[in-house]
Design an enzyme around this catalytic site. Structure first.
Site, short mmCIF file in Angstrom:
data_model
loop_
_atom_site.label_atom_id
_atom_site.label_comp_id
_atom_site.label_asym_id
_atom_site.label_seq_id
_atom_site.Cartn_x
_atom_site.Cartn_y
_atom_site.Cartn_z
N VAL A 433 0.85 -1.20 0.00
CA VAL A 433 0.00 0.00 0.00
C VAL A 433 0.88 1.25 0.00
O VAL A 433 0.73 2.15 0.82
CB VAL A 433 -0.99 0.01 1.18
CG1 VAL A 433 -2.12 0.99 0.92
CG2 VAL A 433 -1.57 -1.36 1.44
N HIS A 434 1.79 1.29 -0.96
CA HIS A 434 2.71 2.42 -1.12
C HIS A 434 2.57 3.04 -2.51
O HIS A 434 3.54 3.52 -3.08
CB HIS A 434 4.15 1.95 -0.92
CG HIS A 434 4.45 1.52 0.48
ND1 HIS A 434 5.53 0.70 0.81
CD2 HIS A 434 3.82 1.78 1.65
CE1 HIS A 434 5.53 0.49 2.11
NE2 HIS A 434 4.52 1.13 2.65
N LEU A 435 1.39 3.06 -3.05
CA LEU A 435 1.15 3.50 -4.42
C LEU A 435 1.70 4.89 -4.66
O LEU A 435 1.45 5.82 -3.89
CB LEU A 435 -0.36 3.46 -4.69
CG LEU A 435 -0.83 3.42 -6.13
CD1 LEU A 435 -2.18 2.72 -6.20
CD2 LEU A 435 -0.96 4.82 -6.70
#
Length: 495
Positions: A433-435
């Site tokens: 979840v590091h977009l």
């Protein structure tokens, strides 16, 4: 219809947006900060050890449905609250490394250019006497120590040393990769987001100023623009006008809002029934994130202190082609479920594969489609296998390897066979979840904003969040997101 006017409207009160709005208001710039989620974080969601707010269906996150790879589906949590994802995440607060800035090669955004912003945002409680760290910023940064150091942390670091990996005692120093404690923005076991650090009461702990208006529970329908200029936003029947609008809605929310406003790839907009107002092919395309899988530690190990941060320590390392470190093995000291094991998260930190995002209608209530397109390249699959094998080596050396069949870890025959290990990874693949990079900064044909964060071809509109990063940093992006807010405040105030 209500119409109000401000100097600046900031859309999105996440890690970057709160820093930006707080800094602008402190300079006397009349600023409206608009957040679609709640403006009060429930007390039960502030303990840093709890990731309950990231669970699907929780009121504080958007929980986007996504395709990760080859039909592998997942739910992607993004903060839906003042402070954004920084108000619900694990507190990992590590800067992008110098090589990231060199790769991005954006004028005015070198490591040296951004270091003053990194220093300004922090008060590092462990390293504050050098020219790399800050000692008076709004965010207090520390590493696990004393009773908050989990029992498994030192054995993890010792295993990394035994395997020949160097120590990295300060992961925010810009040095070579290695094994060391994870810097965190938690204080006394409580998560401290940029909302708490940068906003005045009643939203945060900063000094009061009357130049800031915070509007919560207000999902923006569209940007108002005409004649090549954005002049405000529409929320239901209301309008906010401003000399400048800065979209800081996050790497999912920002490209979605741009597309709903007719700014983006022509084919995507037409498929969603949206009139093309300003074609920009790069909006929602070419972004990246860290693919990951979890390895369980042996069950029955001592539990950490209830207030200890989950992500205690990490090994960053070179897969063989990237001296700055393109792999990470992160120790999660808290089990995901009561009575369960702790885990190692094994991730590719500099992936080649790129994702796509597309809105499906002009309605902000309709979530966008997210296709991560993980592990599409041979190099990404090779590095994912390498990360898992390093994690398995750490488990073995630390004495945390398999307790028996069916505990979730790869068997020896799977670790030794590329095809079998690829299958094991595919079944367990998840996202960090590091977009980043969904409205990328640069000057090329696929870039969306320039070095001044202005959207190409549109006056009065900037973007300021991790969507501007040309690629995901080699470390998690939380600290870099706050830096973007700091730098954006300088750029906006100077214009």
């Amino acid at each position: 219809m209500m119409t109000e006017s401000f100097d600046v409207v900031v859309v999105g009160a996440g890690s970057a947006g709160c820093a930006l709005a707080g800094r602008l208001a402190a300079r006397g710039i009349r600023t409206a900060l608009v957040e679609a989620g709640a403006v009060v974080v429930p007390s039960e969601s502030t303990p840093i050890a709890s990731l309950a707010a990231t669970a699907p269906g929780h009121v504080l996150n958007w929980a986007y449905h996504a395709t990760l790879a080859h039909g592998r589906e997942s739910t992607v949590p993004r903060g839906r609250v003042l402070g954004g994802s920084g108000a619900i995440n694990g507190g990992y607060f590590v800067r992008a490394v110098p090589a990231d800035f060199a790769d991005w090669a954006v004028p005015g955004w070198s490591y040296e250019d951004t270091l003053p912003c990194f220093r300004r945002l922090e008060r590092d409680l462990d390293f504050c006497t050098d020219d790399v760290h800050g000692d008076s910023g709004p965010l207090r940064i520390s590493r696990p120590a004393g009773p908050l150091l989990a029992p498994v942390t030192e054995p993890f670091l010792q295993a990394c040393t035994a395997l020949g990996y160097p120590a990295e005692p300060d992961k925010n120093a810009g040095g070579p990769p290695g094994a060391g404690p994870v810097p965190t923005n938690a204080v006394d076991g409580r998560r401290v987001s940029s909302a708490t650090a940068y906003l005045p009461p009643p939203w945060g702990d900063a000094e009061w100023c009357d130049a800031l208006t915070v509007l919560g529970g207000r999902a923006v329908d569209t940007l108002l623009h005409s004649g090549g200029r954005v002049h405000g936003i529409r929320i239901g029947g209301d309008e906010l006008h401003a000399g400048e609008v800065v979209v800081a809605a996050g790497a999912v929310g920002t490209p979605a809002l741009l597309q709903r406003s007719g700014i983006g790839p022509e084919d995507t907009l037409r498929a969603a029934g949206i009139a093309v107002r300003h074609e920009l092919p790069g909006v929602g395309r070419g972004w990246s994130d860290h693919p990951a899988v979890f390895l369980p530690l042996r069950s029955g190990l001592p539990d950490p202190h209830p207030d200890a941060v989950a992500g205690q320590a990490a090994l960053n390392l070179d897969s063989g082609t990237d001296p700055a470190g393109d792999l990470e093995v992160l120790l999660f000291a808290h089990p995901f479920a009561p009575g369960g094991p702790a885990h190692l998260m094994c991730a590719v930190q500099r992936p080649d594969s790129r994702g796509m995002l597309a809105v499906t209608s002009p309605d902000p209530a309709d979530p966008p489609r997210l296709d991560f397109r993980y592990l599409r390249t041979t190099s990404d699959r090779h590095r994912m296998r390498a990360a898992v094998r390093v994690g398995a080596d750490i488990l073995r050396v630390a004495g945390w390897d398999r307790a028996g069949p069916g505990d979730g870890g790869p068997a020896g025959w799977e670790l030794g066979n590329d095809t079998r290990l690829d299958e094991w990874i595919q079944e367990r693949l998840t996202t960090s979840v590091h977009l980043s990079g969904s409205a990328a900064m640069g000057t090329g044909p696929d870039s969306v904003v320039g070095p001044d964060l202005r959207v190409h071809g549109l006056a009065g509109l900037r973007v300021a969040d991790t969507s501007i990063l040309p690629s995901v940093p080699r470390r998690g992006p939380a600290a870099t997101a706050v830096m973007i807010g700091e730098r954006a405040a300088d750029l906006v105030a100077a214009s």
